[in-house]
Motif scaffolding. Structure first.
Motif, PDB file in Angstrom:
ATOM      1  N   TYR A 190       0.803  -1.226   0.000  1.00  0.00           N
ATOM      2  CA  TYR A 190       0.000   0.000   0.000  1.00  0.00           C
ATOM      3  C   TYR A 190       0.837   1.279   0.000  1.00  0.00           C
ATOM      4  O   TYR A 190       0.531   2.217  -0.759  1.00  0.00           O
ATOM      5  N   THR A 340      -8.580  -7.925  -2.806  1.00  0.00           N
ATOM      6  CA  THR A 340      -8.682  -6.469  -2.638  1.00  0.00           C
ATOM      7  C   THR A 340      -7.364  -5.786  -2.989  1.00  0.00           C
ATOM      8  O   THR A 340      -7.344  -4.732  -3.649  1.00  0.00           O
ATOM      9  N   TYR A 344      -6.592  -3.135  -5.936  1.00  0.00           N
ATOM     10  CA  TYR A 344      -5.935  -1.844  -5.687  1.00  0.00           C
ATOM     11  C   TYR A 344      -4.747  -1.663  -6.633  1.00  0.00           C
ATOM     12  O   TYR A 344      -4.498  -0.556  -7.138  1.00  0.00           O
ATOM     13  N   ASP A 347      -6.162  -0.856  -9.997  1.00  0.00           N
ATOM     14  CA  ASP A 347      -6.603   0.548 -10.024  1.00  0.00           C
ATOM     15  C   ASP A 347      -5.412   1.498 -10.137  1.00  0.00           C
ATOM     16  O   ASP A 347      -5.467   2.505 -10.854  1.00  0.00           O
ATOM     17  N   THR A 348      -4.329   1.170  -9.428  1.00  0.00           N
ATOM     18  CA  THR A 348      -3.123   2.006  -9.525  1.00  0.00           C
ATOM     19  C   THR A 348      -2.536   1.954 -10.925  1.00  0.00           C
ATOM     20  O   THR A 348      -2.099   2.979 -11.478  1.00  0.00           O
TER      21      THR A 348
END
Length: 432
Positions: A190, A340, A344, A347-348
């Motif tokens: 993250y 998830t 992510y 999406d990045t």
């Protein structure tokens, strides 16, 4: 942990000759292997060395099942229920579970040692809980119908058979290991992805690529564990095969019951032979008729017990199904975390691609403006080339001719450039 590691270390060969002999045996496929045996009754562990065929006879397993436990090969996670054993291959935990013991390949891996320590702790805690419950049975009869468990501070053990306790520890070790790796991957991923959204660099993109490769491999392993547990939960026959203690108890009861009836028949027949002679035309003695009747009843009872056991197997698999369902939820939760994280990352990647496309579009727009401006400036070069010819006209003799030509050319270039900009705006080729 260190004491257990030293105790479970395989013994060193006494000489180089013995080492060569062992290597020669291993090359022929019959070499001895070191196994850790954990006893079900006492929880004690010991190191034994047996060859493959002895282990096959000991656990009544085919060679292909033992091949799943070979550390030289990489097999997906598998849990197999056999007649006398359960073959478990879950991540680093590779073991054979019987109704009397657990056999693990002797390894110095921390997960294997933690599995042995945790299984011993639970077995000894179960034994202490049984003793505490027997001592506190008088105190567990409260007045007014209230029940007080664990008067002496002991936690009462669950009544799962030994094979399910060993399987539970293996499932817990595998699910905990996968969940820990998923948590570590989240902690690393993250911040890196958040940094990529603000600043794109080659080194960060390389780290993101390696991280996504690890994520895909870990997701595949978690998915296999989850699918294996789900497959076991969907098949009642496979779950019924894993009740090793129940099957052993049933076989022992049938075996001892048959021996007892046979002994009674022999003793009755001996007494009858001593007490009275046998006539060749007489009917069979009452003892033989009683034995035949008992034998027929035993056979019918055995048939009924097998049919009823097959019917009650689907009813008694509830505890195993609950056990598998608990770890299925854990594996599914870990898989959801990884899913998830993968979303992510996707999406990045989409955000980075949008940023790169935006920069590419800006460069294309700037290039279009430069091309248009170059075309307009080229008009001045054409006019200068025309008036640079070696010919005589009256316009060259006028003192204001140069200014007029320059003014007309500039106005024409500005009008042409403005026309191009209006056309680009009309066609929405650039935001102006």
């Amino acid at each position: 942990m260190e004491d257990l590691k030293e105790r479970l270390l395989p013994p060193k060969p006494p000489s180089a000759i013995n080492r060569r002999d062992v290597l020669g045996l291993k090359k022929r496929g019959q070499g001895l292997r070191s196994w850790i045996s954990v006893d079900a009754a006492t929880g004690d562990s010991q190191v034994i060395e047996v060859d493959k065929f002895t282990m096959m006879r000991r656990c009544d397993l085919p060679a292909r099942d033992l091949r799943l436990l070979d550390p030289l090969f990489v097999y997906p996670s598998t849990v197999l229920g056999r007649e006398k054993a359960i073959v478990v291959n879950l991540e680093q935990i590779r073991c054979i579970i019987t109704s009397d013991e657990v056999l693990l390949l002797n390894s110095l891996d921390n997960y294997v040692l933690q599995y042995v320590v945790e299984l011993q702790r639970r077995l000894k805690a179960a034994g202490d809980g049984d003793s505490c419950r027997s001592e506190s049975s008088d105190f567990d009869r409260p007045k007014g119908g209230r029940k007080f468990g664990g008067v002496f501070g002991c936690t009462l053990p669950d009544h799962l058979p030994f094979e399910f306790k060993a399987l539970e520890v293996a499932l817990e070790a595998a699910c905990t290991s996968l969940d820990t790796q998923a948590a570590e991957l989240e902690i690393e991923a993250y911040p890196l992805l958040d940094e990529l959204t603000s600043k794109i660099s080659t080194s960060e993109l390389e780290r993101a690529r390696r991280l996504k490769s690890r994520l895909v491999a870990l997701t595949r392993r978690v998915q296999k564990v989850r699918d294996e547990i789900e497959q076991l939960m969907d098949d009642d026959g496979d779950m019924a095969e894993m009740y090793l203690t129940e099957k052993k108890r049933r076989m022992e009861s049938l075996f001892y019951g048959g021996d007892q009836s046979l002994a009674e028949h022999k003793s009755t027949k001996r007494i009858q032979s001593v007490s009275a002679p046998i006539s060749p035309v007489s009917s069979p003695p009452p003892a033989d008729r009683r034995f035949d009747r008992n034998l027929s009843l035993a056979r019918s009872r055995h048939v009924e017990s097998t049919s009823s056991s097959s019917e009650s197997a689907t009813e008694n698999i509830a505890e195993l199904e609950m056990l598998l369902e608990a770890y299925f939820i854990v594996a599914d939760n870990t898989l959801n975390k990884l899913t998830t994280l993968k979303e992510y990352i996707d999406d990045t990647e989409d955000f980075i691609n949008i940023q790169l496309d935006n920069v590419r579009n800006q460069l294309i727009q700037f290039e279009l403006l430069l091309t248009t401006a170059t075309f307009v400036v080229t008009i001045f070069g054409v006019v200068a080339g025309v008036f640079g010819m070696n010919f005589n006209i009256s316009l060259f003799k006028s003192p204001t001719a140069f200014k007029c030509v320059l003014l007309i050319t500039g106005v024409a270039g500005a009008i042409l450039f403005s026309s191009f900009l209006w056309f680009f705006k009309h066609k929405r080729l650039m935001p102006l």
